[in-house]
Design a protein around this motif. Structure first.
Motif, PDB file in Angstrom:
ATOM      1  N   LEU A  15      57.938  40.721 -13.253  1.00 45.98           N
ATOM      2  CA  LEU A  15      58.520  41.335 -11.938  1.00 45.98           C
ATOM      3  C   LEU A  15      57.039  41.972 -12.027  1.00 45.98           C
ATOM      4  O   LEU A  15      56.997  42.933 -10.627  1.00 45.98           O
ATOM      5  CB  LEU A  15      59.445  41.506 -12.535  1.00 45.98           C
ATOM      6  N   LEU A  16      56.515  43.073 -13.362  1.00 46.50           N
ATOM      7  CA  LEU A  16      55.859  44.212 -12.385  1.00 46.50           C
ATOM      8  C   LEU A  16      54.595  43.566 -12.131  1.00 46.50           C
ATOM      9  O   LEU A  16      53.155  44.754 -11.588  1.00 46.50           O
ATOM     10  CB  LEU A  16      54.997  44.544 -14.394  1.00 46.50           C
ATOM     11  N   ASP A  17      53.741  42.196 -12.463  1.00 43.85           N
ATOM     12  CA  ASP A  17      53.051  41.694 -12.357  1.00 43.85           C
ATOM     13  C   ASP A  17      52.619  41.269 -10.668  1.00 43.85           C
ATOM     14  O   ASP A  17      51.513  41.670  -9.435  1.00 43.85           O
ATOM     15  CB  ASP A  17      52.631  40.201 -12.710  1.00 43.85           C
ATOM     16  N   PHE A  18      54.343  41.551 -10.346  1.00 39.87           N
ATOM     17  CA  PHE A  18      54.302  40.615  -8.722  1.00 39.87           C
ATOM     18  C   PHE A  18      53.809  42.207  -8.236  1.00 39.87           C
ATOM     19  O   PHE A  18      53.203  42.544  -7.260  1.00 39.87           O
ATOM     20  CB  PHE A  18      55.678  40.612  -8.206  1.00 39.87           C
ATOM     21  N   LEU A  19      54.467  43.282  -8.366  1.00 37.74           N
ATOM     22  CA  LEU A  19      54.505  44.915  -8.074  1.00 37.74           C
ATOM     23  C   LEU A  19      53.090  45.744  -7.943  1.00 37.74           C
ATOM     24  O   LEU A  19      52.769  45.771  -7.192  1.00 37.74           O
ATOM     25  CB  LEU A  19      54.925  45.635  -8.446  1.00 37.74           C
ATOM     26  N   SER A  67      53.168  47.370   0.685  1.00 38.10           N
ATOM     27  CA  SER A  67      53.461  47.066   1.925  1.00 38.10           C
ATOM     28  C   SER A  67      53.794  48.602   2.374  1.00 38.10           C
ATOM     29  O   SER A  67      54.202  49.431   1.617  1.00 38.10           O
ATOM     30  CB  SER A  67      55.429  46.153   1.932  1.00 38.10           C
ATOM     31  N   GLU A  68      54.061  48.410   3.390  1.00 41.01           N
ATOM     32  CA  GLU A  68      54.714  49.684   4.371  1.00 41.01           C
ATOM     33  C   GLU A  68      56.386  49.898   3.673  1.00 41.01           C
ATOM     34  O   GLU A  68      56.740  51.034   3.676  1.00 41.01           O
ATOM     35  CB  GLU A  68      54.630  49.804   5.950  1.00 41.01           C
ATOM     36  N   LYS A  69      57.195  49.272   3.651  1.00 43.28           N
ATOM     37  CA  LYS A  69      58.343  49.116   3.511  1.00 43.28           C
ATOM     38  C   LYS A  69      58.933  47.803   2.491  1.00 43.28           C
ATOM     39  O   LYS A  69      58.878  47.359   2.525  1.00 43.28           O
ATOM     40  CB  LYS A  69      58.908  48.910   4.573  1.00 43.28           C
ATOM     41  N   LEU A  70      59.452  48.562   0.876  1.00 34.59           N
ATOM     42  CA  LEU A  70      59.921  47.756   0.646  1.00 34.59           C
ATOM     43  C   LEU A  70      61.333  47.686   0.515  1.00 34.59           C
ATOM     44  O   LEU A  70      62.233  49.183   0.136  1.00 34.59           O
ATOM     45  CB  LEU A  70      59.217  48.186  -0.620  1.00 34.59           C
ATOM     46  N   TYR A  71      62.223  47.127  -0.163  1.00 35.04           N
ATOM     47  CA  TYR A  71      63.733  46.678   0.088  1.00 35.04           C
ATOM     48  C   TYR A  71      63.686  45.933  -1.025  1.00 35.04           C
ATOM     49  O   TYR A  71      63.647  44.776  -1.870  1.00 35.04           O
ATOM     50  CB  TYR A  71      64.276  45.666   1.219  1.00 35.04           C
ATOM     51  N   LEU A  72      64.806  46.923  -1.703  1.00 35.15           N
ATOM     52  CA  LEU A  72      65.209  46.424  -3.459  1.00 35.15           C
ATOM     53  C   LEU A  72      66.853  45.766  -2.934  1.00 35.15           C
ATOM     54  O   LEU A  72      67.962  46.894  -2.606  1.00 35.15           O
ATOM     55  CB  LEU A  72      65.726  47.938  -3.871  1.00 35.15           C
ATOM     56  N   VAL A  73      67.407  44.787  -2.326  1.00 38.75           N
ATOM     57  CA  VAL A  73      68.188  44.286  -2.139  1.00 38.75           C
ATOM     58  C   VAL A  73      69.380  43.559  -2.963  1.00 38.75           C
ATOM     59  O   VAL A  73      69.729  42.720  -3.420  1.00 38.75           O
ATOM     60  CB  VAL A  73      67.778  43.049  -1.390  1.00 38.75           C
ATOM     61  N   GLY A  74      69.563  44.525  -3.794  1.00 38.24           N
ATOM     62  CA  GLY A  74      71.101  44.938  -5.005  1.00 38.24           C
ATOM     63  C   GLY A  74      71.029  44.309  -5.708  1.00 38.24           C
ATOM     64  O   GLY A  74      69.732  43.534  -6.512  1.00 38.24           O
ATOM     65  N   ASP A  75      71.553  44.635  -6.349  1.00 36.55           N
ATOM     66  CA  ASP A  75      71.837  44.135  -8.538  1.00 36.55           C
ATOM     67  C   ASP A  75      70.308  44.387  -8.832  1.00 36.55           C
ATOM     68  O   ASP A  75      69.565  43.491  -9.428  1.00 36.55           O
ATOM     69  CB  ASP A  75      71.842  42.700  -8.677  1.00 36.55           C
ATOM     70  N   ILE A  76      69.570  46.004  -8.057  1.00 35.83           N
ATOM     71  CA  ILE A  76      68.154  45.709  -9.314  1.00 35.83           C
ATOM     72  C   ILE A  76      67.902  46.919 -10.839  1.00 35.83           C
ATOM     73  O   ILE A  76      67.771  45.633 -11.649  1.00 35.83           O
ATOM     74  CB  ILE A  76      67.680  47.039  -8.503  1.00 35.83           C
ATOM     75  N   ILE A  77      69.538  47.351 -11.142  1.00 40.61           N
ATOM     76  CA  ILE A  77      69.788  47.765 -11.802  1.00 40.61           C
ATOM     77  C   ILE A  77      70.926  47.116 -12.353  1.00 40.61           C
ATOM     78  O   ILE A  77      72.275  47.470 -12.075  1.00 40.61           O
ATOM     79  CB  ILE A  77      69.993  48.976 -12.859  1.00 40.61           C
ATOM     80  N   ASP A  78      70.966  46.203 -13.718  1.00 39.90           N
ATOM     81  CA  ASP A  78      72.225  45.377 -14.218  1.00 39.90           C
ATOM     82  C   ASP A  78      73.473  46.768 -14.983  1.00 39.90           C
ATOM     83  O   ASP A  78      73.654  46.259 -16.283  1.00 39.90           O
ATOM     84  CB  ASP A  78      71.885  44.307 -14.266  1.00 39.90           C
ATOM     85  N   LYS A 138      56.729  52.670 -11.772  1.00 36.96           N
ATOM     86  CA  LYS A 138      56.320  51.725 -10.858  1.00 36.96           C
ATOM     87  C   LYS A 138      56.714  51.466  -9.159  1.00 36.96           C
ATOM     88  O   LYS A 138      56.368  51.766  -8.408  1.00 36.96           O
ATOM     89  CB  LYS A 138      55.436  49.987 -11.262  1.00 36.96           C
ATOM     90  N   ILE A 139      58.139  51.276  -8.957  1.00 34.34           N
ATOM     91  CA  ILE A 139      58.474  51.579  -8.029  1.00 34.34           C
ATOM     92  C   ILE A 139      58.229  52.757  -7.459  1.00 34.34           C
ATOM     93  O   ILE A 139      57.911  53.314  -5.902  1.00 34.34           O
ATOM     94  CB  ILE A 139      60.017  51.155  -7.837  1.00 34.34           C
ATOM     95  N   GLN A 199      57.722  53.262   1.999  1.00 31.03           N
ATOM     96  CA  GLN A 199      59.118  53.727   2.060  1.00 31.03           C
ATOM     97  C   GLN A 199      60.264  52.358   1.489  1.00 31.03           C
ATOM     98  O   GLN A 199      59.724  51.722   2.173  1.00 31.03           O
ATOM     99  CB  GLN A 199      59.543  53.838   3.773  1.00 31.03           C
ATOM    100  N   ILE A 200      60.518  53.185   1.294  1.00 28.87           N
ATOM    101  CA  ILE A 200      61.675  52.046  -0.121  1.00 28.87           C
ATOM    102  C   ILE A 200      62.889  52.082  -0.023  1.00 28.87           C
ATOM    103  O   ILE A 200      63.275  53.690  -0.172  1.00 28.87           O
ATOM    104  CB  ILE A 200      61.362  52.675  -1.796  1.00 28.87           C
ATOM    105  N   ILE A 201      63.673  51.645   0.419  1.00 27.80           N
ATOM    106  CA  ILE A 201      65.420  51.829   0.452  1.00 27.80           C
ATOM    107  C   ILE A 201      65.855  50.131  -0.444  1.00 27.80           C
ATOM    108  O   ILE A 201      65.569  49.360  -0.390  1.00 27.80           O
ATOM    109  CB  ILE A 201      65.767  50.916   2.098  1.00 27.80           C
TER     110      ILE A 201
END
Length: 264
Positions: free
Chosen positions: A26-30, A35-46, A66-67, A76-78
């Motif tokens: 995940l860190l490697d991906f980030l 991107s201009e906009k980043l969506y965190l689409v749930g189950d981010i923190i367990d 990092k986020i 823009q992070i949602i």
């Protein structure tokens, strides 16, 4: 390594705070994707996992940092919470460190498509009405992921670099699970088809996909537990499913292949 830049990125089911989170990938991906906009689409923190056992290694903290750094630098992070972090839903429309929390959102692509962004557990009858079954299933899934981590380590030791997920393999061999995923997709589409949107982007079931169902766009982001996937929107409005492997691993593999070729 080069960094890819997109109009929008969607990631979900990171499960930070659990042993199943693939933090290094995940860190490697980030690191290699902006991107201009980043969506965190749930189950981010367990929070389910954290309620059973406190697990928060340094690299999980690095993910959060990092986020937050991306947000400070103009992304823009949602954050759209899921069922494993459902307590965050109480903070709808709040802003934390430049990150906006929303129960759902409408994203308009460059080509004008209106896509509803939700985690997706709202359309899962088991998650909504049989929580004990959902939690029991989560425990079984956790065991599969633990076994998978051991198998992945063994494959690395013997030099096998290709990705393999035991949980995903079993998922597609069990008829009832395959039927559940199909029913989940159909329920989403039937419920939202007349909701004034062109499609939906969700997570929840850990199965990444982009497809059309009855003229309605169904997009699932997958996860960063077993498949390490994301959905990206290019600057021409095109959506793509990205399956991520650590760039360092790829570079090492290429170097070894080059060395072997020269030796021959």
């Amino acid at each position: 390594m080069t960094t890819s830049n997109y109009r929008t990125i969607w990631i979900s089911d990171l499960h930070i705070g659990s042993t199943q989170c693939q933090a290094d990938t995940l860190l490697d991906f980030l690191k290699h994707n902006d991107s201009e906009k980043l969506y965190l689409v749930g189950d981010i923190i367990d929070f389910w996992a954290l309620s059973k056992k406190m697990y928060w290694p340094r690299d999980h903290n690095t993910i959060i940092q990092k986020i937050l750094r991306k947000a400070r630098h103009g992304t823009q992070i949602i954050y759209i919470p899921g069922n494993h972090d459902e307590n965050v839903r109480d903070y709808d429309d709040y802003v934390f460190g430049d990150i906006v929390v929303k129960k759902s959102d409408i994203h308009t692509t460059l080509t004008g498509k209106r896509l509803l962004v939700v985690h997706g557990d709202e359309y899962d009858t088991i998650a909504q009405h049989h929580r004990w079954m959902a939690k029991l299933g989560s425990i079984g899934y956790d065991w599969l992921i633990e076994i998978n981590r051991f198998l992945r380590l063994c494959r690395r030791i013997i030099g096998v670099q290709s990705h393999f997920s035991l949980a995903a393999y079993i998922k597609f061999k069990v008829k009832n699970v395959v039927q559940f995923m199909s029913d989940y997709e159909e329920t989403l589409v039937k419920t939202l088809k007349n909701a004034g949107v062109d499609g939906v982007i969700c997570g929840h079931i850990h199965h990444a996909e982009i497809k059309e169902i009855e003229g309605f766009m169904y997009v699932n982001t997958g996860d960063f537990v077993e498949s390490c996937t994301a959905i990206v929107e290019h600057h021409d409005g095109r959506l793509e499913l990205v399956r991520w492997q650590k760039q360092e691993n790829e570079a090492l593999t290429q170097a070894l292949e080059t060395a072997l070729t020269k030796a021959q």
